[in-house]
Write a protein that holds these residues in place. Structure first.
Motif, PDB file in Angstrom:
ATOM      1  N   UNK A  57       0.861  -1.187   0.000  1.00 13.87           N
ATOM      2  CA  UNK A  57       0.000   0.000   0.000  1.00 13.87           C
ATOM      3  C   UNK A  57       0.893   1.232   0.000  1.00 13.87           C
ATOM      4  N   UNK A  58       0.609   2.160  -0.915  1.00 17.92           N
ATOM      5  CA  UNK A  58       1.441   3.367  -1.056  1.00 17.92           C
ATOM      6  C   UNK A  58       0.546   4.597  -1.053  1.00 17.92           C
ATOM      7  N   UNK A  59       0.969   5.628  -0.319  1.00 12.88           N
ATOM      8  CA  UNK A  59       0.245   6.900  -0.283  1.00 12.88           C
ATOM      9  C   UNK A  59       1.248   8.039  -0.389  1.00 12.88           C
ATOM     10  N   UNK A  60       0.767   9.191  -0.739  1.00 12.16           N
ATOM     11  CA  UNK A  60       1.634  10.353  -0.866  1.00 12.16           C
ATOM     12  C   UNK A  60       0.895  11.629  -0.533  1.00 12.16           C
ATOM     13  N   UNK A  61       1.650  12.679  -0.299  1.00 10.14           N
ATOM     14  CA  UNK A  61       1.063  13.985  -0.022  1.00 10.14           C
ATOM     15  C   UNK A  61       2.081  15.070  -0.247  1.00 10.14           C
ATOM     16  N   UNK A  62       1.613  16.315  -0.292  1.00 15.31           N
ATOM     17  CA  UNK A  62       2.494  17.459  -0.517  1.00 15.31           C
ATOM     18  C   UNK A  62       2.181  18.567   0.483  1.00 15.31           C
ATOM     19  N   UNK A  63       3.063  19.569   0.507  1.00  9.30           N
ATOM     20  CA  UNK A  63       2.877  20.726   1.387  1.00  9.30           C
ATOM     21  C   UNK A  63       2.074  21.834   0.727  1.00  9.30           C
ATOM     22  N   UNK A  64       1.565  21.596  -0.488  1.00  2.70           N
ATOM     23  CA  UNK A  64       0.775  22.629  -1.166  1.00  2.70           C
ATOM     24  C   UNK A  64      -0.481  22.928  -0.350  1.00  2.70           C
ATOM     25  N   UNK A  65      -0.744  24.221  -0.122  1.00  2.00           N
ATOM     26  CA  UNK A  65      -1.946  24.641   0.604  1.00  2.00           C
ATOM     27  C   UNK A  65      -2.967  25.261  -0.342  1.00  2.00           C
ATOM     28  N   UNK A  66      -2.564  26.292  -1.040  1.00  2.00           N
ATOM     29  CA  UNK A  66      -3.417  26.912  -2.047  1.00  2.00           C
ATOM     30  C   UNK A  66      -2.533  27.765  -2.941  1.00  2.00           C
ATOM     31  N   UNK A  67      -3.120  28.322  -4.001  1.00  2.00           N
ATOM     32  CA  UNK A  67      -2.328  29.009  -5.016  1.00  2.00           C
ATOM     33  C   UNK A  67      -1.783  30.354  -4.545  1.00  2.00           C
TER      34      UNK A  67
END
Length: 795
Positions: A255-265
Motif C-alpha cells: 500500500x502506497x500513499x503520498x502527499x504534498x505541502x501545497x496549501x493553495x495558489x
C-alpha cells in the motif's frame, strides 16, 4: 485482488504480450490526486508516481510595468493601419514570468529476486481493465509464476499492489526512489523531499537549456512525502539499507500513499513536512485496517459507478478482441479495418479522465496527471487556448460531470487571480486569463519577452475556460449552481469583454484590441510575419457566446443583471463573421494572407464546435463556409498531429460529414500518432492527453449532438459502422440517450432527469419532433428504412 473478483468484459480490456517499451507506453492509473504509470516489466517492475499538487516554484507576481499604457499604444498602432511588426514587438513587453512546471514524485520498484539476468520469461501478459481501473501482469520462469495486480483507489486515496505466487513462492525487493534530492524517514518505507524552486523554461520549451536545468532551495518548490507498507502472507519481511526484502511469501500486498505541502495558489508551500508525514501515515493506517479484497471492492465499485454509465460498441465481421492492442493497431496501419478499436479509443478517453480529474483534485493538464520529467514538455501546464478545454469536451456527453468539478474550481481561482491581471496589465475591469496557467494560477501573458505574442497574449482564453463551466450547467440544469457559482464568474468575464471591445474607427463595429488567433500568424502589408491585430474571429465567437449566454442566464434566473444594457448594446454592434472572397471563414477581421495555410489551430471555427454559432440546418451559409475552410486546410496537410485530428473530427461531425470523420480517425491510427499503449505520442516523442480525450469527445459527437436546442441522434454515422450501439450518452437539458442500429433499423431510448419538452431529430426524419419526456421514464423509438413514420412509446 482475489481470483474470484467479477470477471472483466473482454472488450474493456487492453492487453499486451510484451511489456511496454518505456514510460510513454506504460499503463496509466490514477485517482485524480495520485497518478501511476505501470511498466509491466517481468523482473523489475517500475511504477512511476505523480502527485497532482507537486509543482516547482511558488506564487509569482506578473512584474509587468506600464501595461495599460502599452495596451493603449497597441490600439493606436493597430487602427493606424499598415505593418504589424511594431505591434508584435510592443506586445512582448506585456509578457511576465513563465509558468512553473508539474513534477514527478518518484518510482516504486518491485524486483523479482528469484529471477536472474538470463532467466527465460514465459506466459507473459499485461493488461488494463478499463471497467475496473486495474492493471495486471502475469508471467512465469523456472523458479516461480506470479501475478501483479495494481490499482489506485479514490475512496482510500492510495495505490495498492497485490503480488500472488501462482507457482512457487515470492522473493521480492521493494524500494522507493525519486529524481529529486530526498531523505529517508521512518526507515526505508518513506522518502521525502522538495520539488525544484526554479525550472529552466527553455528546457521545457525545446530551447537550449541551462546547466543545471533545475535548482533547489528554501524559497520555492512544493514538499512531498511518499510512504508505503507491506504485508506478506506466509513469508518474512526484512529491512535492508534502501529497500524491503520479502522472502518465501505466497502473496504480498503493498500500500502506497503520498502527499504534498501545497496549501493553495496564494500561499508559498511550507517547508515543514511533519503534517504531510502524519497525513500519509494516516492514509496507510486506514488502508491497512482493511483487507486487500475490501480495498479492491471499494476501488472497483467507485470506478465502475463512473465508467459504466456510458459505453460504445461497434460490431465488425471479424472481432479482434482476442488480439493484443498493439497488434490491432499494427493491423490498421497495414490497411485493415477495426471499428472496435475506435470504440476502444472512446472508452480509453473516458477512462483517462476518470483517472486524472476527480472532485477535490487539480484538473487534468497537458499530460493528465502523469509526468516523468523535471523539465516536462510545455511545463505539463494547463494550456488554455484549446488543450485544457479539449480535455473536458467528453465529460458532459460522456456522463462524467463529476470530473468537471476541478475545472470549475480552477475557473473560480482564476477569476480571482485574473482580476489583478485585468486591472494591472490591461487596465480593464473584470477578470481574464491568457495562454498558460499553472498551479499558482498564472493569468498574465507569459514568456518574459521571449515568446511570440501568438503564444502568450490571448486574453480571451478565460472566456473559453468559462464556456466549459457554462456547458456543465446546460447538460445538468441547476439553478442554485447557476446563480451562486456561475453567474458571478460570467459577470466578471463580461466586464472584461466590454473593456476589451473598442469601436472600429471606420465601421463603428466593436472589435477586440489587441487580439490574436491562438498560435497562428499572418503576413502583413509588408509580407512580414505577425500575430497581433484587432478583431480575430476567435475573439468574436467567444464574446458573442459570452454576452448572449449572460443575457439568457439573467432571464432564466429572473435576476437583474448589472451589465445587461451594456451587453445587449455590445451584441448589437459586433460585426458579422468575416468571410473571404474564396468563401472561407477568415481568421482575422482583415483579410491577411496566411503565413501557414495548414496551421494546426482551428480557432476561427470555434462557432461550429464547440460553440453553436454555425449550424448545418439553421445557418447553411456559414456551414458551407466552414466546410470550405476545412477543405482548404486539408489540401495544405491539416491535420498533422493528434489534438487537431480530434478537433477536425468534431467539426466534421457537426457538418454531418461522417465519412471524413471516419477517415480522420483511421488516419490518426495509421500515421503512428497512437502509440502501442493507445496514448497519443507526437512526432517529438511527447505524450499529450488532449488528443485522447478529444478523440473520445469527437466520436461521441458523431453519435449524438444537442446544440441549439435539438437532440440529434446518429448525425454522422459512417457506413463502416454498420452495426453497433451506445448507451448512456448525455444531451443538454439533462437527457440520457441510448441507441442500437443495424442496416435499415435504429432503436433509440431517451430518459430525462426532469419533466419537459425536447426537440428530437431521429435518423430518417426531415424535421425534429417535440417530445414530452417525464422524469425517469424511458421513451423509445424504432425506425425502419422506408417506414412512413417512427413508432414511439415507453421503453
Amino acid at each position: 485482488m482475489t481470483s474470484d473478483e467479477a470477471a472483466p468484459r473482454t472488450d474493456d480490456v487492453l492487453w499486451w504480450q510484451r511489456a511496454p517499451d518505456d514510460w510513454l507506453s506504460a499503463i496509466p492509473l490514477g485517482n485524480g490526486r495520485l497518478g501511476a504509470k505501470v511498466h509491466g516489466r517481468a523482473v523489475t517492475e517500475r511504477i512511476a508516481l505523480n502527485l497532482d499538487t507537486l509543482w516547482s516554484g511558488g506564487p509569482q507576481q506578473h512584474s509587468i510595468v506600464g501595461g495599460p499604457a502599452v495596451v493603449d499604444e497597441l490600439r493606436r498602432l493597430l487602427f493606424a493601419g499598415g505593418a504589424r511588426a511594431e505591434a508584435d514587438r510592443l506586445a512582448r513587453t506585456l509578457e511576465g514570468p513563465d509558468v512553473e512546471a508539474f513534477q514527478p514524485a518518484g518510482d516504486l520498484e518491485i524486483t523479482d529476486l528469484s529471477a536472474r539476468a538470463d532467466t527465460r520469461i514465459i506466459d507473459y501478459r499485461t493488461e488494463l481493465d478499463m471497467s475496473t481501473g486495474v492493471a495486471t501482469t502475469r508471467y512465469g520462469h523456472a523458479a516461480t509464476a506470479l501475478r501483479r495486480t495494481i490499482y489506485v483507489s479514490y475512496p482510500d486515496d492510495c495505490l495498492v499492489a497485490r503480488i500472488d505466487a501462482l507457482q512457487g513462492s515470492l522473493h521480492l525487493g521493494i524500494r522507493l526512489t525519486s529524481p529529486h534530492p530526498t531523505v529517508s524517514s521512518m526507515g526505508p518505507l518513506t522518502i521525502q523531499g522538495y520539488a525544484p524552486a526554479w525550472v529552466d523554461g527553455a528546457a521545457c520549451l525545446f530551447r537550449e537549456p541551462q546547466d543545471p536545468p533545475a535548482r533547489y532551495g528554501d524559497h520555492g518548490g512544493v514538499g512531498f512525502v511518499l510512504g508505503l507498507d507491506v504485508d506478506a502472507d506466509g513469508g518474512e519481511v526484512i529491512r535492508e539499507e534502501d529497500r524491503l526484502v520479502v522472502c518465501g511469501a505466497s502473496s504480498v500486498t503493498i500500500r502506497l500513499a503520498g502527499g504534498t505541502t501545497f496549501q493553495d495558489w496564494r500561499t508559498p508551500a511550507s517547508r515543514d513536512l511533519r503534517p504531510v508525514r502524519a497525513r500519509v501515515a494516516g492514509l496507510l493506517a486506514a488502508a491497512a485496517a482493511r483487507s486487500e479484497p475490501d480495498l479492491a471492492q471499494r476501488h472497483i465499485a467507485d470506478h465502475r459507478a463512473l465508467y459504466e454509465r456510458a459505453e460504445l460498441r461497434l460490431d465488425s465481421p471479424v472481432s479482434r478482441d482476442d488480439l493484443p492492442i498493439d497488434e490491432r493497431i499494427a493491423l490498421v496501419r497495414d490497411g485493415g479495418s477495426d471499428p472496435g478499436l475506435i470504440a476502444d479509443l472512446f472508452a480509453f478517453g473516458r477512462y483517462l479522465l476518470i483517472a486524472s480529474s476527480r472532485p477535490e483534485t487539480q484538473p487534468a493538464h497537458l499530460q493528465g496527471i502523469w509526468n516523468e520529467s523535471i523539465t516536462p514538455p510545455w511545463f505539463a501546464d494547463w494550456t488554455t487556448n484549446i488543450n485544457l478545454q479539449m480535455n473536458y469536451w467528453v465529460a458532459e456527453v460522456g456522463a462524467l460531470p463529476e470530473c468537471v468539478e476541478p475545472l470549475i474550481g480552477l475557473v473560480e481561482d482564476l477569476a480571482e487571480a485574473g482580476r489583478v491581471t485585468a486591472r494591472e496589465v490591461f487596465g480593464f475591469d473584470g477578470w481574464c486569463v491568457n495562454h498558460n496557467v499553472d498551479i499558482w494560477r498564472t493569468s498574465w501573458p507569459v514568456g518574459e519577452g521571449l515568446n511570440t505574442p501568438k503564444a502568450s497574449l490571448t486574453p480571451t482564453c478565460g472566456m473559453w475556460i468559462l464556456a466549459q463551466a457554462v456547458e456543465h450547467e446546460r447538460f445538468d440544469p441547476d439553478e442554485t449552481f447557476a446563480r451562486d457559482r456561475l453567474l458571478p464568474l460570467v459577470e466578471g468575464a463580461v466586464a472584461f469583454a466590454l473593456d476589451l471591445l473598442v469601436p472600429h474607427p471606420t465601421t463603428g463595429h466593436l472589435v477586440t484590441a489587441p487580439s490574436t488567433s491562438p498560435e497562428n500568424e499572418f503576413l502583413d502589408v509588408d509580407d512580414v510575419v505577425a500575430s497581433v491585430d484587432y478583431g480575430s474571429t476567435f475573439d468574436l465567437w467567444l464574446i458573442r457566446d459570452l454576452l448572449t449566454g449572460y443575457l439568457h442566464l439573467g432571464e432564466r434566473l429572473r435576476v437583474a443583471l448589472s451589465r445587461a444594457d451594456d451587453a445587449a448594446r455590445a451584441l448589437s454592434l459586433l460585426p458579422a463573421v468575416p468571410l473571404g472572397s474564396d468563401g472561407r471563414i477568415q481568421e482575422w477581421a482583415t483579410p491577411w494572407r496566411e503565413a501557414e495555410p495548414g496551421h494546426r489551430h482551428l480557432s476561427h471555427l470555434y462557432g461550429l464546435y464547440p460553440g453553436d454559432g454555425i449550424d448545418l440546418i439553421e445557418t447553411p451559409e456559414l456551414a458551407a463556409a466552414a466546410q470550405r475552410t476545412l477543405d482548404v486546410k486539408a489540401t495544405h496537410g491539416h491535420p498533422v498531429n493528434g489534438w487537431p485530428h480530434a478537433w477536425a473530427v468534431a467539426l466534421r461531425a457537426r457538418l454531418a460529414d461522417a465519412e471524413t470523420c471516419n477517415a480522420l480517425l483511421e488516419n490518426l491510427v495509421r500515421t503512428d500518432k497512437i502509440g502501442r499503449g493507445l496514448l497519443y505520442i507526437s512526432s517529438r516523442g511527447i505524450f499529450q492527453i488532449d488528443a485522447n480525450l478529444g478523440v473520445s469527445a469527437a466520436i461521441a459527437e458523431m453519435l449524438l449532438q444537442s446544440h441549439r436546442g435539438t437532440i440529434r441522434v446518429l448525425p454522422a454515422l459512417p457506413r463502416s459502422w454498420e452495426r453497433g450501439c451506445f448507451r448512456g450518452l448525455r444531451a443538454r437539458g439533462g437527457v440520457s440517450v441510448s441507441a442500437r442500429w443495424s442496416p435499415g433499423e435504429v432503436d433509440i431510448e431517451l430518459t430525462a432527469q426532469d419533466d419537459g419538452v425536447h426537440s428530437v431529430l431521429v435518423p430518417g426524419a426531415d424535421e425534429p419532433e417535440l417530445v414530452h419526456l417525464r422524469s425517469g421514464v424511458r421513451t423509445g423509438w424504432s425506425w425502419r428504412r422506408g417506414a412512413q413514420a417512427s413508432s414511439r412509446g415507453p421503453a
